[in-house]
Design a protein around this motif. Structure first.
Motif, mmCIF file in Angstrom:
data_model
loop_
_atom_site.group_PDB
_atom_site.id
_atom_site.type_symbol
_atom_site.label_atom_id
_atom_site.label_comp_id
_atom_site.label_asym_id
_atom_site.label_seq_id
_atom_site.Cartn_x
_atom_site.Cartn_y
_atom_site.Cartn_z
ATOM 1 N N GLU A 166 -17.017 -1.581 25.937
ATOM 2 C CA GLU A 166 -18.408 -1.934 25.663
ATOM 3 C C GLU A 166 -18.856 -1.385 24.309
ATOM 4 N N GLY A 167 -18.410 -0.174 23.984
ATOM 5 C CA GLY A 167 -18.786 0.414 22.702
ATOM 6 C C GLY A 167 -18.244 -0.368 21.522
ATOM 7 N N ARG A 168 -16.981 -0.825 21.609
ATOM 8 C CA ARG A 168 -16.394 -1.615 20.517
ATOM 9 C C ARG A 168 -17.145 -2.930 20.340
ATOM 10 N N MET A 169 -17.523 -3.543 21.464
ATOM 11 C CA MET A 169 -18.267 -4.788 21.370
ATOM 12 C C MET A 169 -19.623 -4.562 20.688
ATOM 13 N N GLN A 170 -20.280 -3.456 21.016
ATOM 14 C CA GLN A 170 -21.571 -3.142 20.412
ATOM 15 C C GLN A 170 -21.437 -2.863 18.919
ATOM 16 N N ILE A 171 -20.365 -2.168 18.543
ATOM 17 C CA ILE A 171 -20.146 -1.860 17.122
ATOM 18 C C ILE A 171 -19.870 -3.148 16.337
ATOM 19 N N PHE A 172 -19.109 -4.066 16.933
ATOM 20 C CA PHE A 172 -18.872 -5.353 16.274
ATOM 21 C C PHE A 172 -20.196 -6.088 16.037
ATOM 22 N N ARG A 173 -21.073 -6.067 17.033
ATOM 23 C CA ARG A 173 -22.355 -6.753 16.882
ATOM 24 C C ARG A 173 -23.220 -6.096 15.803
ATOM 25 N N ILE A 174 -23.158 -4.776 15.722
ATOM 26 C CA ILE A 174 -23.969 -4.066 14.719
ATOM 27 C C ILE A 174 -23.508 -4.412 13.306
ATOM 28 N N HIS A 175 -22.204 -4.402 13.071
ATOM 29 C CA HIS A 175 -21.692 -4.610 11.719
ATOM 30 C C HIS A 175 -21.689 -6.082 11.303
ATOM 31 N N THR A 176 -21.840 -6.998 12.263
ATOM 32 C CA THR A 176 -21.822 -8.426 11.908
ATOM 33 C C THR A 176 -23.200 -9.074 11.998
ATOM 34 N N ARG A 177 -24.259 -8.273 12.209
ATOM 35 C CA ARG A 177 -25.568 -8.888 12.420
ATOM 36 C C ARG A 177 -26.111 -9.561 11.168
ATOM 37 N N LYS A 178 -25.614 -9.200 9.993
ATOM 38 C CA LYS A 178 -26.071 -9.841 8.757
ATOM 39 C C LYS A 178 -25.085 -10.894 8.250
ATOM 40 N N MET A 179 -24.007 -11.114 8.986
ATOM 41 C CA MET A 179 -22.981 -12.066 8.560
ATOM 42 C C MET A 179 -23.232 -13.438 9.167
ATOM 43 N N LYS A 180 -22.732 -14.451 8.491
ATOM 44 C CA LYS A 180 -22.750 -15.821 9.022
ATOM 45 C C LYS A 180 -21.439 -16.052 9.747
ATOM 46 N N LEU A 181 -21.506 -16.178 11.067
ATOM 47 C CA LEU A 181 -20.310 -16.287 11.893
ATOM 48 C C LEU A 181 -20.137 -17.710 12.411
ATOM 49 N N ALA A 182 -18.882 -18.089 12.560
ATOM 50 C CA ALA A 182 -18.579 -19.390 13.163
ATOM 51 C C ALA A 182 -18.831 -19.329 14.667
#
Length: 409
Positions: free
Chosen positions: A325-341
């Motif tokens: 769960e922590g890794r998933m949360q960290i991914f969301r934090i670092h990608t919140r400003k990115m344009k994702l497919a």
């Protein structure tokens, strides 16, 4: 008679019109002169203010010239204060002198150990000087607060709660501890593998508190000459007292607080002397005041037991590697400003990055973005993330990642 009366009436009318015109002219002249008088008064006040300003500037320049013309002063240290008011001073040149002190100096400030300025001719004490401080100490103070918040930290909810209770709450609501009748925690030690967010927690605390934040790396306490490290520790804590409430963050504390041994090398003995000064400052005879300490280390197993006891580090908080769960949360934090497919799946990314730290995940996100930039794309795909995982974690994914009908190997 009628013509004479008509002529007289016409003359009276002409005189009245003339007088009215003249009165109107005089009124206009009066208004003009009044406005001119007002402008002259304003100019007079301006000239007067400029005169006063120039006189002050002349006096300041004259006093500056007199100050520059005055002879230099000697620096000395008070050794003793005699009963008759004279002072025993050790000058910067070496010998000691018994001299008189200026009447303008407070007797309370004139005590043994004080730095004083002495007249070069009579050697009389003319002023008290502030204690010397290493300029590098002021470089440890963080002027601009970090922009890291608690929302930027993923997978460490329990650790955030504990450090806020130990550091932030006593600074923001000290009255709660007084009402309960307990002493607030004095320090917190963060330990765990590299890249798990120890420094990030300290940055978030600095952002959310109004206290002065002083950051120092443990190795900076290790100095070349004997006694310099202990002096630096004293001056750091003295700066913290002057800027209280304050927080001292000692990163890589194991560089200075390793377990003491019976080593005979002069370098190890000097590090141990510096450690003993640090122990005394953290919880010694003198009260520490409104100063909190945060330490961070990767090697808690080699720390000296004296620094781990309550009273110095009251709370020891582990920052482990993030879980699923922590890794998933960290991914969301670092990608919140990115344009994702649309095919980016954080659950799958969290599964294939088992054992990765928060720093590893941040590097994976950055590397995935670089792969999209390399191909001049504005959106980052799942394929970019998978390749970034293989590159950063240096491992081949054993099973293909199948997601939404698209196969990534």
């Amino acid at each position: 008679m009628g013509s004479e009366d008509a002529t007289k009436d016409m003359k009276d009318v002409d005189i009245s019109e003339y007088l009215l015109d003249r009165l109107k002219q005089l009124e206009e002249e009066y208004v003009r002169l009044k406005e001119l008088y007002r402008r002259l008064e304003d100019e007079k006040r301006f000239v007067e203010s400029e005169r006063i300003r120039y006189e002050r500037e002349v006096r300041r320049l004259r006093s500056e010239i007199e100050r520059l013309r005055s002879p230099p002063l000697l620096v000395g240290v008070v050794s003793d204060v005699l009963s008759d008011g004279r002072v025993v001073v050790k000058s910067s040149t070496g010998p000691k002198f018994v001299v008189h002190a200026s009447q303008h100096i407070s007797k309370d400030e004139l005590r043994p150990g004080a730095r004083v300025a002495m007249n070069q001719q009579t050697l009389a004490v003319v002023s008290i000087l502030p204690p010397p401080k290493d300029p590098t100490v002021y470089g440890f103070e963080i002027e601009e607060r970090p922009n890291v918040t608690y929302q930027d930290i993923g997978g460490l909810e329990k650790q955030v709660e504990e450090i806020r209770e130990a550091i932030e709450l006593p600074l923001l609501k000290p009255d709660l501890f007084e009402e309960v009748g307990i002493e607030p925690p004095k320090g917190v030690l963060l330990y765990g593998p590299p890249g798990t967010g120890k420094t990030l927690l300290a940055k978030a605390v600095a952002h959310h508190t109004q206290a002065t934040f002083i950051r120092i790396v443990g190795s900076e306490f290790v100095q070349k000459y004997i006694g310099e490290g202990a002096r630096l520790v004293r001056e750091v804590f003295q700066l913290a007292k002057e800027k209280a409430p304050s927080i001292i963050f000692i990163d890589e504390v194991d560089a200075i607080a390793a377990r003491r041994t019976s080593s005979d090398t002069s370098g190890d003995r000097e590090v141990q002397r510096t450690l003993m000064q640090l122990l005394a400052e953290m919880d010694g005879f003198d009260p520490r005041g409104d100063i909190k300490i945060i330490g961070a280390t990767n090697r808690i197993d080699i720390l000296d037991p004296a620094i781990l006891r309550p009273g110095r580090f009251d709370r020891i908080i582990e920052t482990p590697l993030p879980n699923y769960e922590g890794r998933m949360q960290i991914f969301r934090i670092h990608t919140r400003k990115m344009k994702l497919a649309d095919n980016v799946d954080f659950e799958e990314l969290s599964r294939i990055t088992e054992g990765a730290s928060g720093a590893d995940i941040r590097a994976i996100v950055t590397e995935a973005g670089m792969m999209a930039i390399r191909e001049e794309r504005t959106r980052v795909t799942m394929d970019d993330f998978v390749k970034a995982v293989e590159k950063v974690l240096r491992k081949e994914l054993k099973h293909p990642v199948e997601l939404k009908g698209v196969m990534f190997v």
